[in-house]
Design an enzyme around this catalytic site. Structure first.
Site, PDB file in Angstrom:
ATOM      1  N   ASP A  88       1.612  -2.007  -4.814  1.00 52.44           N
ATOM      2  CA  ASP A  88       0.219  -1.689  -5.683  1.00 52.44           C
ATOM      3  C   ASP A  88      -0.725  -1.528  -4.472  1.00 52.44           C
ATOM      4  O   ASP A  88      -0.733  -2.271  -3.342  1.00 52.44           O
ATOM      5  CB  ASP A  88       0.177  -2.659  -6.624  1.00 52.44           C
ATOM      6  N   ASP A  90      -4.758  -1.856  -5.353  1.00 51.97           N
ATOM      7  CA  ASP A  90      -5.982  -2.478  -6.093  1.00 51.97           C
ATOM      8  C   ASP A  90      -5.636  -3.845  -6.422  1.00 51.97           C
ATOM      9  O   ASP A  90      -4.801  -4.154  -7.223  1.00 51.97           O
ATOM     10  CB  ASP A  90      -6.583  -1.786  -7.115  1.00 51.97           C
ATOM     11  N   ASN A 199       0.047  -6.917  -8.568  1.00 53.95           N
ATOM     12  CA  ASN A 199      -0.685  -8.086  -9.410  1.00 53.95           C
ATOM     13  C   ASN A 199      -0.910  -8.068 -10.719  1.00 53.95           C
ATOM     14  O   ASN A 199      -1.128  -8.874 -11.591  1.00 53.95           O
ATOM     15  CB  ASN A 199      -2.200  -8.247  -8.622  1.00 53.95           C
TER      16      ASN A 199
END
Ligand SMILES: [Mg+2]
Length: 251
Positions: A88, A90, A199
């Site tokens: 991922d 961001d 996240n």
């Protein structure tokens, strides 16, 4: 209305669309509203703000199960026999905002609705070392729910050594119940040899057993999550069974 450029999803699955505001709105808003990582030039969509009609979102049969539409091309050298590592962007590798910050690693100029904006990007600590190591061990795929007009220039600056072999963006996600899901079965790789680091648990809702649930990062300069994962991935790269190792992770 400006499009949502960056998709920030926290570990509770809450999506924060990040969009710029015009100067008139800017003058009327304080920086105290909403989360700390929002800012005077940007805002969340306010519940009481007039909005354009939203299109009806209807659940669709999972087209992602069609094996004829792999998201990735056939692996080339040197990735032929490597496991696939999906990263991922961001809050996993970087944190971005429209709020000017003095210590930004990158400032990305982006045009939205004919207006030039600047996106300030902070690199997560140890991301350079992390990318260098995993880029030599895995076929690395950057998979973000953000738009390519933002994520592409960030990736260019974040990865000068080309550790990342492929990039996938919002349009490659599956939208389900308002959430962008990264369906590992669409990649065209053996899912049993694919790991995702993200996240936001919603991102890997289809493959939770393949996930490394990294903590959301905003700006903590003492964060060591990426560096701490390096020994783990050195082991995973050589493992016969990724799941037995993934089960050993605790957060
Ligand atoms: Mg994220």
């Amino acid at each position: 209305m400006a499009e949502n450029l960056v998709t920030q999803v926290d570990q509770n699955g809450q999506t924060t669309p990040i969009i710029p505001v015009d100067e008139d709105e800017d003058s009327q808003q304080s920086t105290s509203c909403f989360c700390g990582f929002l800012f005077s030039r940007c805002r969340r969509k306010r519940h009481n703000a007039p909005e354009a009609p939203r299109p009806m979102v209807t659940w669709q049969p999972p087209v992602h199960r069609d094996p004829g539409h792999n998201l990735l091309p056939e692996p080339g050298s040197p990735h032929t026999n490597r496991k696939c590592l999906v990263l991922d962007l961001d809050e996993t590798l970087v944190h971005s905002s429209f709020k000017p910050v003095d210590n930004a690693d990158f400032v990305i100029p982006i045009e939205i609705d004919g207006i030039q904006h600047r996106v300030y990007v902070l690199k997560r600590p140890h991301v350079d070392e992390f990318l260098r190591v995993v880029g030599g061990l895995f076929e690395v795929v950057l998979f973000t729910a953000s738009l390519s007009k933002y994520a592409d220039p960030v990736a260019d600056l974040l990865d000068p050594g080309s550790a990342i072999a492929h990039r996938l963006f919002r349009e490659h996600c599956v939208m389900s119940h308002g959430v962008f899901i990264k369906d590992l079965s669409r990649l065209g790789r053996n899912v049993d040899e694919t790991i995702i680091v993200d996240n936001a648990p919603a991102s890997y809702a289809y493959h939770p057993n393949n996930a490394v649930a990294i903590q959301t990062w905003i700006d903590d300069p003492t964060d060591t999550a990426l560096r701490d994962l390096i020994p783990f991935f050195e082991e995973v790269a050589e493992a016969d069974d990724i799941y037995s190792l993934l089960r050993t992770l605790t957060f």
